[in-house]
Structure formats: structure tokens, C-alpha cells
Design an enzyme around this catalytic site. Structure first.
Site, PDB file in Angstrom:
ATOM      1  N   LYS A  70      16.175  69.170  20.938  1.00 36.00           N
ATOM      2  CA  LYS A  70      16.122  67.919  21.694  1.00 36.00           C
ATOM      3  C   LYS A  70      17.325  66.995  21.439  1.00 36.00           C
ATOM      4  CE  LYS A  70      11.067  67.931  21.910  1.00 36.00           C
ATOM      5  NZ  LYS A  70      10.768  67.681  23.312  1.00 36.00           N
ATOM      6  N   GLY A 128       7.153  63.346  10.686  1.00 35.13           N
ATOM      7  CA  GLY A 128       8.224  63.961  11.460  1.00 35.13           C
ATOM      8  C   GLY A 128       9.386  63.014  11.633  1.00 35.13           C
ATOM      9  N   SER A 129      10.575  63.558  11.915  1.00 35.22           N
ATOM     10  CA  SER A 129      11.753  62.708  12.105  1.00 35.22           C
ATOM     11  C   SER A 129      12.756  63.310  13.085  1.00 35.22           C
ATOM     12  CB  SER A 129      12.449  62.457  10.756  1.00 35.22           C
ATOM     13  OG  SER A 129      12.861  63.688  10.169  1.00 35.22           O
ATOM     14  N   GLY A 130      12.357  64.355  13.806  1.00 38.02           N
ATOM     15  CA  GLY A 130      13.258  65.000  14.760  1.00 38.02           C
ATOM     16  C   GLY A 130      13.240  64.347  16.123  1.00 38.02           C
TER      17      GLY A 130
END
Length: 271
Positions: A70, A128-130
């Protein structure tokens, strides 16, 4: 039975490390029902720049982008819609005569779901951190959530996302208990982490709502445990259906009826 593709058929695709069948079934079902000369196929690219270059050169009309691509796609497109530029994360690319424009329909899906489920704007923890985590966190911030905790082992990415949204960061949830838990990682996804709980059982049992963006399976160990204890749940297949509808409209210019949309979503879930 899908129509037989011809040389005039417009191809759409998705790119993911672990492709699923939800999008394939959803889009192709609607193409068939609406008599559109399109076909949708999922891929697991080994060379992302080459895949995007192929989209441009082969005239592939649309591309869904999933984990972990992404953010990596940003440098490969020509234009960013505000929905993608604001959160620096892409999940949709539309090809118009070789011009690639990127969007983020995940953001739209998350905003709709927290509203339709009437989730109280209480404290939450998001793991999460994406790129998908950016979409979810920003959508929640813009929906009125002000007290958030980003749980991410990647300190640099976790702190950056927390700073962007005005939330806190911690590497682990630890002993803290919050009303809303959100998983935006592959934990629980079909594959080598399929049996892993995104949060420990004590945290799940203390929460009011469990939100998991993993769509395959729709009922991850996290969701199953939350349901067992009577929690409100929001599942990844719900996110997938709403964002896929937005993608479908971008690719084809056609808006299905509510009945057609619900039928396609039901067909896609019946895997």
C-alpha cells in the site's frame, strides 16, 4: 457461469502478498450480473514495479492493492487522489489511457462501519502501523475518535502514525484494557499466523467491541473469541465488501443497486 473473455474485455486485478478470493468473486459476480465486459484476477507479484508497469503498458483498467504494497506503490503512480494522499497509503489504482491515479477506499469503508455499528468514541487500541493501519487510524480520527493507542513493535512507524493522528504509541498493549480493540495486522490471517490471537484473551474479554480488518477468514481467532464472550464485532469481510464496491464504481463508472451489492457480497463470502 462467467462470460468468455474477448480481446475487448477490460482486465482488473489485485496485488497482495497472500491473494484471497473475496475480490475476485465480488467483482466478477457484479460484472456478470450487470453484463459488463470486464474480468478480475488476483496476483501475488514478485516484482512490484514491474507489475505496475505491466498495468500501464497492458491497459489493465483497475488494480486493488493489499498488504504489504500500500505504501510501496506511491512512487509508481502518476497522481494521488485526496483519499490516498492525505494518509500516504494506496489501495486502488485506476488506469485511464496510461495515466495511473491512486485512491484509498479502505478509509471510506472504515468510516462507514464505525458509524453504522454506532461504536462509541471511546479509547481504543489499534495494532499495526503499515499502510492499512494508516487508513484505519485516520478514518477513526476523522470520525471523532480522539483517545487512541497505536500498538506497534516497529517504533519508528508506530510513533509516526500516532503523531499523525494525535494518538499515543506503545510497543505492546500490556496490562491496559480498552473498550475498543482494532487489529490491522496479518495476525489470524490464513497462513502461518492463522491461529494467532491479535490481542490476549484478557484484553478481548474486557473490551466492548472487536474490529478486525483481516478478511480471510472473516472470523479470525480474535473475532471468534470476542463473539464467544458477547462482544460487538466488525469483521474484515465487511471492510472488504464496502471498499470493493467503491473500487467497482471507480473501475466501471457503474453503481450497482443495493440488492445487487448485497448479492455480490454474499456470493464473495460463500467461499
Amino acid at each position: 457461469m462467467f462470460h468468455t473473455p474477448t480481446r475487448e474485455t477490460l482486465l482488473c486485478m489485485s496485488l497482495a502478498a497472500r491473494p484471497g478470493n473475496f475480490g475476485v468473486r465480488f467483482h466478477n459476480h457484479l460484472y456478470e450480473q450487470l453484463g459488463l465486459n470486464f474480468y478480475y484476477k488476483a496476483f501475488a507479484p514478485t516484482d512490484l514495479p514491474a507489475a505496475i508497469a505491466g498495468m500501464r503498458s497492458l491497459g489493465i483498467r483497475g488494480c486493488g492493492v493489499s498488504m504489504p504494497f500500500k505504501e510501496a506503490c506511491i512512487a509508481l503512480v502518476d497522481e494521488m487522489d485526496a483519499s490516498a494522499a492525505a494518509i500516504e497509503s494506496i489501495n486502488t489504482i485506476v488506469n485511464t489511457d496510461g495515466h495511473l491515479k491512486a485512491y484509498n477506499t479502505d478509509y471510506i469503508a472504515v468510516a462507514q462501519l464505525v458509524d453504522s455499528h454506532k461504536v462509541p468514541r471511546t479509547r481504543f487500541a489499534l495494532r499495526g502501523s503499515g499502510g492499512m493501519a494508516k487508513a484505519v487510524a485516520c478514518a477513526m480520527r476523522d470520525a471523532g475518535f480522539t483517545d487512541g493507542l497505536i500498538v506497534a513493535r516497529n517504533e519508528q512507524a508506530g510513533r509516526a502514525l500516532a503523531r499523525t493522528c494525535g494518538f499515543e504509541w506503545q510497543p505492546e498493549l500490556g496490562a491496559e484494557r480498552v473498550p475498543l480493540l482494532v487489529n490491522v495486522t496479518p495476525l489470524g490471517m490464513i497462513g502461518d499466523q492463522a491461529e494467532v490471537l491479535a490481542f490476549d484473551v484478557d484484553a478481548i474479554e474486557a473490551a466492548d467491541t472487536a474490529f478486525d480488518v483481516v478478511a480471510s477468514p472473516a472470523r479470525t481467532p480474535f473475532i471468534l473469541h470476542a463473539e464467544k464472550h458477547g462482544k460487538q464485532v466488525i469483521t474484515g469481510d465487511q471492510v472488504a465488501a464496502i471498499q470493493a464496491l467503491e473500487q467497482f464504481i471507480l473501475y466501471t463508472g457503474v453503481t450497482p443497486s443495493e440488492e445487487q451489492y448485497q448479492a455480490a457480497a454474499a456470493f464473495a463470502r460463500a467461499i
